[in-house]
Design a protein around this motif. Structure first.
Motif, PDB file in Angstrom:
ATOM      1  N   ARG A   1       0.893  -1.177  -0.114  1.00 11.16           N
ATOM      2  CA  ARG A   1       0.002   0.019  -0.044  1.00 11.16           C
ATOM      3  C   ARG A   1       0.914   1.134  -0.181  1.00 11.16           C
ATOM      4  O   ARG A   1       0.428   2.315   0.484  1.00 11.16           O
ATOM      5  CB  ARG A   1      -0.960   0.082   1.120  1.00 11.16           C
TER       6      ARG A   1
ATOM      7  N   SER B   1      -0.021   4.663  -5.422  1.00  6.77           N
ATOM      8  CA  SER B   1      -1.332   4.532  -5.887  1.00  6.77           C
ATOM      9  C   SER B   1      -1.753   3.491  -6.989  1.00  6.77           C
ATOM     10  O   SER B   1      -0.720   2.811  -7.485  1.00  6.77           O
ATOM     11  CB  SER B   1      -1.757   5.969  -6.516  1.00  6.77           C
ATOM     12  N   LEU B   2      -3.077   3.063  -7.108  1.00  6.80           N
ATOM     13  CA  LEU B   2      -3.307   2.075  -8.209  1.00  6.80           C
ATOM     14  C   LEU B   2      -2.722   2.613  -9.528  1.00  6.80           C
ATOM     15  O   LEU B   2      -2.100   1.702 -10.248  1.00  6.80           O
ATOM     16  CB  LEU B   2      -4.605   2.103  -8.158  1.00  6.80           C
ATOM     17  N   TYR B   3      -2.604   3.870  -9.869  1.00  5.03           N
ATOM     18  CA  TYR B   3      -1.846   4.073 -11.204  1.00  5.03           C
ATOM     19  C   TYR B   3      -0.476   3.926 -11.038  1.00  5.03           C
ATOM     20  O   TYR B   3       0.028   3.458 -12.079  1.00  5.03           O
ATOM     21  CB  TYR B   3      -2.187   5.740 -11.436  1.00  5.03           C
ATOM     22  N   GLN B   4       0.346   4.096  -9.942  1.00  2.00           N
ATOM     23  CA  GLN B   4       1.542   3.887  -9.988  1.00  2.00           C
ATOM     24  C   GLN B   4       1.944   2.663  -9.977  1.00  2.00           C
ATOM     25  O   GLN B   4       2.945   2.224 -10.706  1.00  2.00           O
ATOM     26  CB  GLN B   4       2.135   4.773  -8.609  1.00  2.00           C
TER      27      GLN B   4
ATOM     28  N   GLU C   1      -5.082   2.467 -15.606  1.00  2.00           N
ATOM     29  CA  GLU C   1      -5.767   1.935 -14.271  1.00  2.00           C
ATOM     30  C   GLU C   1      -6.836   0.712 -14.752  1.00  2.00           C
ATOM     31  O   GLU C   1      -6.853  -0.526 -14.140  1.00  2.00           O
ATOM     32  CB  GLU C   1      -6.168   2.609 -13.266  1.00  2.00           C
TER      33      GLU C   1
ATOM     34  N   SER D   1      -8.207  -3.292  -5.672  1.00  2.00           N
ATOM     35  CA  SER D   1      -8.443  -2.487  -4.258  1.00  2.00           C
ATOM     36  C   SER D   1      -9.045  -3.723  -3.342  1.00  2.00           C
ATOM     37  O   SER D   1      -8.774  -4.028  -1.944  1.00  2.00           O
ATOM     38  CB  SER D   1      -9.623  -1.711  -4.420  1.00  2.00           C
TER      39      SER D   1
END
Length: 322
Positions: free
Chosen positions: A281, A284-287, A297, A313
């Motif tokens: 965690r 971010s999801l994009y990263q 994404e 997620s």
């Protein structure tokens, strides 16, 4: 084995797999005794001192393991250990449940069991590894690997290191859990190296999957590149060019040796890396998506859900908490 001038392919393949923790155990077993395990999630390493023991995996014939030999079940498959073949086995889980303290893995497991005859001191390491893709070297290994001290000289030093590690964890000094996990990683690497180099060069059929790929200089080069630069927009054509092979020969040889297509292997490795980043965690999801070669994404989420059955997620919530 020659991986060429592009570096140590085995190191590149193993670099992404770090134990989350290692469960240690020491069992004092007096003959006659027999214990059955329904299997564990992750590699299981065993060695003994004192009397030898027998191990059978699945429906395979029992194999005798001598003192200071090292036995590893790479996928942690169901197996039976015993003082002699043919004995009625008691479930491991009954004894473990009776002697465990707290959550599984929070403390080393120590117990005595048996009929009072010659004693086998059985030492165990259970490695909790990150999610494994089809490209994983662990998934490609045989269900049982035995390093014989009589055949491989370094087995004695590896066995001593493991015995010392397990004994020290029993004292549970500060830092023992991290020490156990890191030492377990080193043992795993050494066992894999010895297993790979112990295979006769004249019998490649005995090596499976990823290990067979490492024996081929061109395929090993491609595998190392995928592990070094997972976000790169690799294609079969660019990997074949980097391997100095035609696209057709590269594709056919990769699949024949590794067991999956180059793109399937790459996709599995990318998802393995993404799973670890999601659990931590820190991104971010994009990263996370960008770090494994996805420009959006949405595309990453679809691929990840196909691989794990969970959205990114949902996976982060479930495994991050663990």
């Amino acid at each position: 084995m020659d991986t060429g001038r592009d570096g140590d392919a085995l190191s590149h393949l193993l670099a992404g797999y770090k134990s989350e923790r290692a469960v240690t155990a020491r069992f004092s077993l007096s003959a006659p005794w027999a214990l059955h395990s329904t299997g564990v999630d992750g590699p299981l390493i065993r060695l003994c001192t004192g009397a030898p023991y027998w191990i059978s995996v699945g429906d395979a014939e029992p194999v005798q393991v001598a003192p200071h030999d090292i036995a590893m079940l790479p996928q942690g498959g169901a197996h039976t250990v015993s003082s002699a073949p043919g004995l009625e086995a008691r479930p491991f889980r009954e004894l473990i449940a009776a002697h465990s303290t707290g959550r599984h893995g929070d403390h080393p497991i120590v117990f005595s069991h048996g009929g009072g005859g010659p004693v086998t001191e059985l030492f165990s390491l259970h490695l909790w590894l990150p999610a494994q893709g089809l490209g994983s070297i662990i998934a490609s290994l045989p269900p049982l690997i035995v390093l014989r001290q009589a055949q491989i000289p370094t087995t004695a030093s590896l066995a001593l290191a493991m015995e010392t590690l397990v004994n020290e964890t029993v004292a549970q000094r500060p830092g023992w859990q991290l020490s156990a996990a890191r030492m377990a990683d080193l043992l795993l690497v050494h066992i894999l190296c010895e297993h790979l180099y112990a295979q006769p060069a004249t019998a490649p059929a005995e090596r499976l999957g990823t290990l067979r790929g490492l024996d081929d200089e061109s395929i090993a080069r491609a595998m190392a590149l995928m592990h070094e630069r997972p976000a790169h927009p690799w294609s079969v054509a660019t990997l074949a060019q980097a391997s100095y092979l035609s696209r057709t020969i590269f594709s056919e040889r990769f699949r024949a040796l590794v067991g999956v297509t180059p793109m399937h292997y790459l996709g599995s490795y990318r998802m393995t890396l993404a799973a670890e980043k999601l659990k931590n965690r820190q991104l971010s999801l994009y990263q996370v998506a960008e770090s494994v070669g996805y420009a959006s994404e949405k595309a990453f989420s679809r691929a990840f859900q196909r691989w794990t059955g969970l959205t990114p997620s949902a996976y982060a919530r479930r495994h991050g908490a663990a």
